[in-house]
Design a protein around this motif. Sequence first.
Motif, PDB file in Angstrom:
ATOM      1  N   GLU A  68      14.445  19.808  27.205  1.00 19.55           N
ATOM      2  CA  GLU A  68      14.786  18.393  27.348  1.00 19.55           C
ATOM      3  C   GLU A  68      16.297  18.180  27.393  1.00 19.55           C
ATOM      4  N   ALA A  69      17.042  18.943  26.615  1.00 19.74           N
ATOM      5  CA  ALA A  69      18.511  18.834  26.651  1.00 19.74           C
ATOM      6  C   ALA A  69      19.041  19.235  28.027  1.00 19.74           C
ATOM      7  N   ALA A  70      18.457  20.266  28.624  1.00 20.56           N
ATOM      8  CA  ALA A  70      18.884  20.717  29.951  1.00 20.56           C
ATOM      9  C   ALA A  70      18.587  19.648  31.005  1.00 20.56           C
ATOM     10  N   VAL A  71      17.400  19.027  30.928  1.00 16.96           N
ATOM     11  CA  VAL A  71      17.030  17.985  31.893  1.00 16.96           C
ATOM     12  C   VAL A  71      17.945  16.775  31.724  1.00 16.96           C
ATOM     13  N   GLU A  72      18.167  16.351  30.490  1.00 15.57           N
ATOM     14  CA  GLU A  72      19.033  15.198  30.232  1.00 15.57           C
ATOM     15  C   GLU A  72      20.454  15.454  30.744  1.00 15.57           C
ATOM     16  N   SER A  73      20.965  16.642  30.504  1.00 17.31           N
ATOM     17  CA  SER A  73      22.309  16.987  30.959  1.00 17.31           C
ATOM     18  C   SER A  73      22.397  16.976  32.485  1.00 17.31           C
ATOM     19  N   GLU A  74      21.425  17.596  33.143  1.00 14.93           N
ATOM     20  CA  GLU A  74      21.459  17.682  34.602  1.00 14.93           C
ATOM     21  C   GLU A  74      21.260  16.312  35.245  1.00 14.93           C
ATOM     22  N   LYS A 167      11.567  38.611  25.879  1.00 17.13           N
ATOM     23  CA  LYS A 167      10.742  39.153  24.796  1.00 17.13           C
ATOM     24  C   LYS A 167      11.186  38.613  23.443  1.00 17.13           C
ATOM     25  N   ASN A 168      12.479  38.459  23.253  1.00 21.99           N
ATOM     26  CA  ASN A 168      13.013  37.923  22.005  1.00 21.99           C
ATOM     27  C   ASN A 168      13.914  36.730  22.315  1.00 21.99           C
ATOM     28  N   PRO A 169      13.320  35.532  22.455  1.00 21.77           N
ATOM     29  CA  PRO A 169      14.133  34.378  22.810  1.00 21.77           C
ATOM     30  C   PRO A 169      15.117  34.000  21.705  1.00 21.77           C
ATOM     31  N   SER A 170      16.291  33.600  22.114  1.00 20.01           N
ATOM     32  CA  SER A 170      17.305  33.113  21.186  1.00 20.01           C
ATOM     33  C   SER A 170      18.120  32.078  21.943  1.00 20.01           C
ATOM     34  N   PRO A 171      18.816  31.185  21.244  1.00 17.94           N
ATOM     35  CA  PRO A 171      19.598  30.178  21.965  1.00 17.94           C
ATOM     36  C   PRO A 171      20.607  30.800  22.939  1.00 17.94           C
ATOM     37  N   SER A 172      21.278  31.854  22.521  1.00 16.90           N
ATOM     38  CA  SER A 172      22.314  32.440  23.381  1.00 16.90           C
ATOM     39  C   SER A 172      21.752  33.064  24.651  1.00 16.90           C
ATOM     40  N   PRO A 176      20.900  29.512  28.631  1.00 17.07           N
ATOM     41  CA  PRO A 176      21.437  29.673  29.993  1.00 17.07           C
ATOM     42  C   PRO A 176      20.340  29.810  31.056  1.00 17.07           C
ATOM     43  N   LEU A 177      19.228  30.483  30.729  1.00 12.72           N
ATOM     44  CA  LEU A 177      18.119  30.625  31.679  1.00 12.72           C
ATOM     45  C   LEU A 177      17.462  29.281  31.952  1.00 12.72           C
ATOM     46  N   ILE A 178      17.247  28.504  30.894  1.00 10.20           N
ATOM     47  CA  ILE A 178      16.631  27.182  31.056  1.00 10.20           C
ATOM     48  C   ILE A 178      17.552  26.277  31.859  1.00 10.20           C
ATOM     49  N   ASN A 179      18.850  26.307  31.547  1.00  9.45           N
ATOM     50  CA  ASN A 179      19.808  25.484  32.291  1.00  9.45           C
ATOM     51  C   ASN A 179      19.801  25.831  33.777  1.00  9.45           C
TER      52      ASN A 179
END
Length: 192
Positions: A68-74, A167-172, A176-179
């Motif tokens: 949702e943050a990525a969509v709102e930003s874009e 395999k091991n999701p993390s914010p870092s 970037p992939l979601i964005n």
Amino acid sequence: MKPGPVYLLVVVSLVFAGCATNPVQTGNDAFVTKEALASYQSFGWSPQRSLNLRDPNRNTSTAQGWLEAAVESELGTKGLRKAPASEADLLASYSVASKTVANYQEFSAAGEFTGNQIDEAGGTGPLWDLRKSVDTGFEQGRILLTLTDRKSGKVVYRGSAAGALLKNPSPSRSVPLINRAVKGMLDGFPRR
């Protein structure tokens, strides 16, 4: 012992696949003109949002927040402001799901000898068809983002993205992939 040419081809293929780690495929469709899309001024979130990944541990408010943050930003870069759903020009909704993509690569290690070598006649000799299998399967995530005109209820824009889940999701690593996925999905939406 020198590896056979087929074995080297498989190793090179896996190296190139590793270099293209997590490529994201995106697409989008506008169902009205660019001028009509550019006339919208605000968006809000529809209650019709779902995160339904096969691994229930991935269906978290954190993952939903990243998307949702990525969509709102874009959408903000397109000139749209966020508004309450009851007042917004557009309602944004999404559906996220995943599937397992099975992929096995088989190759023959021709030229390798074993201690028990048998030829076609039953005597001893080289065994030319030692089959090796490499599992290159992965979990693929898919996002469908829909923008609907709040007043008419008609879908005006839709974007989609698909890519391998980490395999091991993390914010870092995940953000970037979601964005990148969201940017590709909204690439066809014009700036105001």
